[in-house]
Each structure stands twice: as C-alpha cells, then as structure tokens.
Enzyme design. Structure first.
Site, mmCIF file in Angstrom:
data_model
loop_
_atom_site.group_PDB
_atom_site.id
_atom_site.type_symbol
_atom_site.label_atom_id
_atom_site.label_comp_id
_atom_site.label_asym_id
_atom_site.label_seq_id
_atom_site.Cartn_x
_atom_site.Cartn_y
_atom_site.Cartn_z
ATOM 1 N N ASP A 73 57.957 34.414 45.747
ATOM 2 C CA ASP A 73 58.787 36.311 45.090
ATOM 3 C C ASP A 73 59.067 36.928 47.103
ATOM 4 O O ASP A 73 58.860 36.083 48.397
ATOM 5 C CB ASP A 73 56.802 37.180 45.431
ATOM 6 N N ASN A 142 42.479 40.125 44.087
ATOM 7 C CA ASN A 142 42.761 40.551 42.947
ATOM 8 C C ASN A 142 43.059 39.329 41.804
ATOM 9 O O ASN A 142 43.304 40.113 40.857
ATOM 10 C CB ASN A 142 43.248 41.938 42.662
ATOM 11 N N HIS A 144 45.776 37.372 42.202
ATOM 12 C CA HIS A 144 46.677 37.338 41.942
ATOM 13 C C HIS A 144 47.444 36.272 42.737
ATOM 14 O O HIS A 144 46.531 36.013 43.264
ATOM 15 C CB HIS A 144 47.746 38.631 42.041
ATOM 16 N N GLU A 149 50.368 40.378 39.108
ATOM 17 C CA GLU A 149 49.114 41.053 38.973
ATOM 18 C C GLU A 149 48.795 40.892 37.944
ATOM 19 O O GLU A 149 48.923 40.634 36.791
ATOM 20 C CB GLU A 149 49.326 43.163 39.882
#
Ligand code: GLP
Length: 245
Positions: A73, A142, A144, A149
């Site tokens: 990313d 979280n 990811h 996400e």
C-alpha cells in the site's frame, strides 16, 4: 462455505525473537529462489524484521540483490520522498541496508493524477509478474491487513480506500505535530493478498492481542479482514508472547 485452514502459529519470546523468526522465513524463500517476487509490508513491526534481514545479508547468509517486490500500500497524496511515504520507508529500511534494487521494488504511486487508475495499473502489474512467492503482512489494531479496513471483502482487489479513524489515530505517531495524516490510501485488496503462494503475518505487542484473537478465533468475515487468511492453505503467523496474549 469456502474451505477453512488453520494457519501455522509460532509464538516467540519477544518482538526481537519474532523478527528473527520472520527474517529467517523470508531468507528461506529467497534461498530457494534468488529471483523470487516478494510481497512486502511497512509499519513499525517490520522495522526489526528488515533490520534482521539486512544483518543476514551483511553476514553473507542470503542475498536480496535479484529479488523483486510489490508493496501492499501507499498513502494517497504523499510523494516518494516524503519521510512518511511507504516508498521512503522501503528505501530507508530495506533497499539500502539489505542491498535490494529500488528499481525492482514496486510501491503504488501516492501522487498519480488519477489514484483509481494507479490502483488498477498496480493490480495488473502484479498479476503480470506474480504470483508473489511470499506475502509479508503486519496487522492493524482493528484487524486490517495492508489498508483493508473492516468491511473489506475477501475478493477485493487493489483500490483506493478510506482509512478508519482508529488507523489514522494509530499512524499519527509517525507524523509531526500538526502534520495531517492522510485519510486515503491505495491498497492491495484481500483477494490480491490471498493470491500469494504463501503468507506470513507478523504481530507483536499487547496492543495486537485483540486483533490476533479475532483473526484466529473469531468468525471469518469482513469485520476482521485478517480472518480471511484462514481461507489460504499456506498462511503462517509469527507472534510474540504479548500479541499471543
Ligand atoms: C499500517 C500499514 C499496515 C500495517 C499496520 C500495522 O496501517 N498499512 O500494513 O500492518 O500499519 O503497523 P505497525 O506494525 O506499526 O503496528
């Protein structure tokens, strides 16, 4: 229902031992194929992993000179020389110290005029060069992976994503006071990640324990994108004791 697999889980004593174990796995893949195409990750967890790899290169235990790579990313809006861009991270922590050729290290461009077109170009370039031999992953607090996400589906591909408030807050520590943390990124999708031959996820520290539990023991689904690794037949997880909590 797609078939579920159990990732191989290794629990190291501490973060340094986890980094050594991860670097050893990556080096093993490169020793088997010195021209391997690797999927690479950024984030604080990877800094000691790449330092271990660089140390192995310095000791002559492996060479990364012929390897090529695709990163997961990049932040939308950050130029390659921005200190918080993932391109800069890779040059700083891996290319220079471990003797990788930056020209063979693909990272999505954060400054393409059309971010959506850049995402599509990246996915196509990866499909043409891949599959990657080993995809390295960190884990978001979280759940990811890359910047997929919660809500990301198992068949998602490289695309422009909006970061969760928690991710923006988690990553704010890398940015200067008053400096704006990017809210969008180009990220490989979960489906892109699952196309790798092998997957290696590294998570360290107590802050990751909840996400680790959801990944390995919660339902497989978009609430915890990392849980989709259980759909891959060759996924491996390296933790320290704190993350294994
Ligand atoms: C970022 C990256 C992820 C990384 C995560 C965890 O959000 N896009 O690829 O896994 O941070 O980072 P850290 O290792 O710093 O906890």
């Amino acid at each position: 229902m797609p078939q579920e697999f159990s990732p191989t889980v290794t629990v190291a004593d501490d973060a340094a031992a986890a980094a050594r174990a991860a670097a050893e796995i990556i080096a093993g893949v490169v020793r088997d194929d010195p021209r391997a195409c690797l999927g690479l990750a950024t984030g604080g967890t990877m800094i000691p992993v790449y330092a271990e790899l660089a140390a192995m290169v310095a000791r002559g235990e492996v060479s990364l000179a012929q390897v090529s790579s695709f990163n997961l990313d990049e932040y939308v809006g950050l130029p390659p020389d921005h200190p918080q861009s993932y391109r800069h991270f890779m040059n700083l922590h891996l290319a220079g110290p471990a003797g990788m050729d930056p020209a063979r290290m693909e990272v999505p461009s954060g400054i393409a005029a059309d971010a959506g077109a850049e995402a599509a170009r990246y996915e196509a370039a990866l499909a043409a060069r891949g599959p990657v031999a080993l995809q390295l992953l960190g884990l978001g607090g979280n759940g990811h992976i890359g910047f997929n996400e919660p809500g990301s589906d198992s068949d998602s591909r490289t695309r422009v994503v909006t970061l969760d408030a928690r991710t923006v807050a988690d990553n704010a520590r890398f940015f200067g006071p008053g400096e704006e943390v990017p809210r969008r990124a180009i990220s490989m999708g979960v489906g892109t990640i699952l196309s790798a031959r092998r997957i290696l996820l590294v998570a360290t520290g107590a802050g990751k324990a909840g996400a680790v539990r959801a990944m390995l023991q919660g339902p497989v689904g978009p609430d915890c994108p990392a849980s989709f690794l259980r759909l891959h037949p060759a996924a491996q997880v390296v933790l320290d004791r704190a993350a294994a909590g």
